[in-house]
Design an enzyme around this catalytic site. Structure first.
Site, short mmCIF file in Angstrom:
data_model
loop_
_atom_site.label_atom_id
_atom_site.label_comp_id
_atom_site.label_asym_id
_atom_site.label_seq_id
_atom_site.Cartn_x
_atom_site.Cartn_y
_atom_site.Cartn_z
N TRP A 248 -6.31 1.97 -6.66
CA TRP A 248 -6.36 3.40 -7.08
C TRP A 248 -7.12 4.15 -6.01
O TRP A 248 -8.34 4.00 -5.90
CB TRP A 248 -7.05 3.48 -8.43
N ASP A 249 -6.42 4.98 -5.27
CA ASP A 249 -7.01 5.66 -4.12
C ASP A 249 -7.30 7.12 -4.47
O ASP A 249 -6.80 7.67 -5.46
CB ASP A 249 -6.02 5.57 -2.95
N MET A 250 -8.08 7.80 -3.62
CA MET A 250 -8.45 9.21 -3.84
C MET A 250 -8.88 9.73 -2.47
O MET A 250 -9.99 9.48 -2.04
CB MET A 250 -9.61 9.24 -4.82
N CYS B 31 -10.73 2.84 -4.80
CA CYS B 31 -10.75 3.17 -3.38
C CYS B 31 -10.79 4.68 -3.29
O CYS B 31 -10.14 5.37 -4.07
CB CYS B 31 -9.48 2.62 -2.73
N ARG C 67 -5.56 16.38 4.07
CA ARG C 67 -4.53 15.34 4.18
C ARG C 67 -3.24 15.81 3.50
O ARG C 67 -2.56 15.04 2.84
CB ARG C 67 -5.01 14.02 3.58
N ASP D 226 -12.77 2.15 5.11
CA ASP D 226 -11.57 2.12 5.94
C ASP D 226 -11.88 1.55 7.32
O ASP D 226 -10.97 1.35 8.12
CB ASP D 226 -10.99 3.53 6.09
N ASP E 29 0.84 -1.20 0.00
CA ASP E 29 0.00 0.00 0.00
C ASP E 29 0.87 1.25 0.00
O ASP E 29 2.03 1.23 -0.47
CB ASP E 29 -0.96 -0.08 1.21
N ASP E 30 0.34 2.32 0.52
CA ASP E 30 0.98 3.65 0.52
C ASP E 30 2.40 3.60 1.11
O ASP E 30 2.71 2.72 1.91
CB ASP E 30 0.09 4.56 1.38
#
Ligand code: DGJ
Length: 693
Positions: free
Chosen positions: A449-451, A497, A415, A519, A338-339
């Site tokens: 693919w996150d946002m 995501c 963020r 989450d 992940d990140d």
């Protein structure tokens, strides 16, 4: 032929439903009927004529128009509102022509009486799913621009005069998809997103009944909008007892400059009718999504491991390799980092935009880790957040003008990040190039693919048209980037995501295979979130991890069972799991592999909802009814308690079935009508295999 043109108008028929429209005495394109399919075309009622005279109200206010435009003595929520160059701001549409098209489709053209504006209503019949698809195209046939101020996809009409109940979902970050039920009363109930994405807060989905339907029976009208940006749903009960649900791109802060010769096409809305309750409504949507929307709708998804809740930003080759070794021993098939892996990413305040491996964390690049993961027998997956940029990044330092902003306003960070303006083709092309390189240079099988923020200061200083086109052009850009990458890398599995379930809709599922639902990975909260999610989306899209959340209160078994109801993943800190826990996890993963074809591709029956019962249960049944799986969860029920019976569903009543844990066999009818008694204590759960003999 599912579409009939008759003197009365048009009839659109699916396997078991009928939908009819036609012109009424006032010349308006009116809704005639939507419900159970009728035996003969002549059985469908004619287009309703408006009441002859009602002071203060014109004919169109009293007609259930298929696609009402703003104009005349009509005050209902319209689908279309425009402004002509001379300042005229209403429409007078008349029927022009209709075309039956290939693929069970019908186009109806309406034109303005004076101005060169054409509205084409698109209908398509999805026969096997009992769904009708609708969309609209607005064309400027003239020589001066026209400004569109609202252009929705469809208005769906319920039988007039009845009172209805509205089911929808609401929520927030970490608490998405809570099912809501409320009566519809005269006036307008609006759901919407103004956040640039579909949002965690509600979803463009509805189900309407007369207040008496349940999971197994009753008439339900349901629908969705396939759109991943700002949207609006308007549920209106008029002062003349006409109930309508309209869906479309949100008109809030929206405008679109339609140049001469140009057209604007709306996203599609899909809606259906069933007489068999909310359960059947969901199953129709699930089948439709799996068969026609998803790119890999019938692929069985692998059991994945995700590093986020274990290592957060603190990833490097060694820590990930150690996690991967344990994951592989447990039977995980796909390892997702992940990140935290890319240039400058120590925390959430830097790095977004610079999509190459961080040299400190991965001095040898990503390939050695990927090779290690592959050697362990697993695929490798990676997290990205392509729409975002941290001000502390090389990309932002080079292109500060690429973000959504108003030049005179401070750029509000959320963020610590800003949103790249995906409406711009230069931004799209840059991101396509970056992610394409990442995928071309590495053996990556899965992308998350996150946002992770919503919009503020929605400005686009160099916009070629009206800057308010941003809302729509951003989504077009997102789809273009994603589609281009999909086409270049067709075997990659993609997950949508947005800080959990902030972008879950049928628009994104044309490019994404799965959705990260929330989450919140606490298994008891997940029961509710997954229950709401299941009303719209099939289980193969519902990625669900077993993490360390609530591990002091809930057994590993309970947590696994909850996640096994979807596409199973693991997200706990495996280095901290004991040998016994790892062995137990391996057992549940093996068990899941044995049943996942039924869960991911079968029919879902919600037997007892966690919203109503502390003993909740759901069941999946294979399409051929030969096998099934029952899940049941007991949360807190004060003792002494005798648990209610669980009534199975979806079985062949005449066939004999065995249900694991129960002696002998019984007919499907017996399991469904006489029920089964489970014995569970508080916060205990069970999974039972069902087999036809
Ligand atoms: C939000 C996602 O929902 C999480 O699963 C995780 O990927 C973080 N973003 C990473 O920043």
């Amino acid at each position: 032929m599912p579409i009939h043109a008759t003197e009365q108008g048009w009839i659109l028929e699916t396997q078991s439903t009928g939908y009819a429209l036609g012109l009424n005495a006032a010349g308006l394109l009116a809704h005639r009927y939507w419900g159970a399919r009728l035996p003969r075309p002549e059985d469908y009622p004619p287009a309703p004529d408006p009441m002859p005279w009602v002071s203060f109200n014109g004919a169109a206010h009293l007609t259930p128009e298929e696609y009402p435009a703003y104009g005349g003595l009509k005050y209902i929520d319209p689908c279309l509102k425009v402004s002509f160059a001379d300042g005229t701001r209403d429409l007078a549409l008349h029927f022009d022509s209709a075309d039956l098209r290939e693929g069970n489709a019908l186009d109806i053209h309406l034109c303005d009486d004076v101005y060169p504006l054409r509205v084409t209503l698109h209908y398509r019949v999805h026969e096997a799913y009992d769904l009708i698809e609708r969309a609209a195209t607005i064309t400027n046939d003239g020589e001066t621009p026209i400004t569109l101020e609202r252009v929705w996809s469809a208005q769906w009409h319920l039988p007039r005069g009845d009172t209805y109940r509205f089911t929808h979902v609401s929520g927030r970050w970490a608490d998405e998809m809570r099912l809501q039920r409320e009566p519809l009363v005269p006036g307008i109930k609006t759901l919407e997103s103004r956040r640039l994405t579909t949002s965690h807060h509600s979803n463009p989905w509805f189900a309407i009944d007369r207040g008496t339907a349940d999971e197994r029976q009753g008439e339900v009208w349901f629908g969705v909008l396939a759109w991943s940006g700002n949207w609006k749903l308007s549920a209106e009960v008029t002062d003349f007892s006409s109930t309508r649900i309209s869906l479309g791109v949100n008109d809030w802060d929206f405008a679109w400059r339609l140049a001469p010769g140009d057209h604007f096409s709306t996203p599609a809305s899909y809606a259906g009718y069933t007489a068999d309750g909310f359960g059947d409504a969901s199953r129709r949507l699930h089948d439709f999504i799996r068969d026609t929307v998803l790119p890999h709708g019938h692929t069985i998804h692998k059991v994945l491991y995700n590093s986020w809740e274990a290592t957060f930003f603190d990833v490097d080759e060694e820590s990930q390799a150690r996690l991967a070794e344990i994951a592989a021993q447990m039977g995980v098939e796909l390892f997702v980092m992940d990140d935290g892996w890319f240039h400058g990413r120590e925390m959430d305040n830097a790095g977004l935009g610079d999509w190459w491996p961080d040299a400190r964390k991965f001095p040898r690049g990503l390939t050695p880790l990927i090779e290690k993961v592959n050697a362990l027998g697993m695929d490798f997956g990676l997290w990205i957040e392509p729409e975002m940029v941290n001000p502390d990044s090389d990309l932002y330092r080079q292109h500060p003008d690429w973000v959504i902003h108003f030049p005179t306003r401070p750029r509000t960070e959320s963020r610590n990040q800003l949103i790249l303006n995906f409406a711009r083709t230069d931004v799209q092309d840059y991101i396509i190039g970056q992610i394409d390189k990442l995928l071309s240079d590495h053996n990556i099988a899965f992308i998350k693919w996150d946002m992770n923020r919503n919009v503020s200061e929605p400005g686009w200083p160099d916009a070629p048209g009206d800057p308010r086109e941003l809302w729509v052009r951003y989504v077009y850009g997102l789809y273009r980037v994603w589609e281009t990458l999909r086409t270049r890398h067709p075997d990659v599995i993609w997950q949508s995501c947005s800080g959990g379930g902030g972008r879950a809709d049928l628009g994104i599922l044309r490019v994404a295979d799965q959705i990260w639902v929330s989450d919140n990975t606490g298994a008891t909260a997940r029961l509710f979130i997954q229950d709401g999610f299941s009303h719209i989306f099939p289980a193969n899209t519902m990625e669900a991890w077993v993490t360390d959340a609530l591990n002091n209160q809930l057994s590993l078994e309970f947590r696994f069972h909850v996640s096994m109801c979807g596409s199973l993943g693991v997200g706990g800190h495996l280095l901290r799991w004991t040998e016994a826990q790892r062995a137990e996890a391996a057992k549940w993963i093996a068990r899941y592999k044995d049943i996942r074809h039924i869960v991911q591709l079968g029919d879902l029956y919600r037997l007892r909802s966690p919203r109503d019962h502390a003993l909740s249960a759901l069941q999946y049944v294979s399409k051929d009814r030969a096998e099934g799986v029952l899940f049941a969860f007991r949360t807190f029920i004060p003792d002494p308690a005798q648990l209610p019976l669980i009534y199975l569903d979806g079985l062949d009543p005449d066939a004999l079935y065995e249900v694991e844990g129960f002696p002998g066999s019984r007919s499907g009818q017996a399991w469904m009508k006489a029920g089964a008694q489970l014995d569970l204590s508080d916060f205990q759960s069970t999974v039972r295999r069902i087999r036809r003999i």
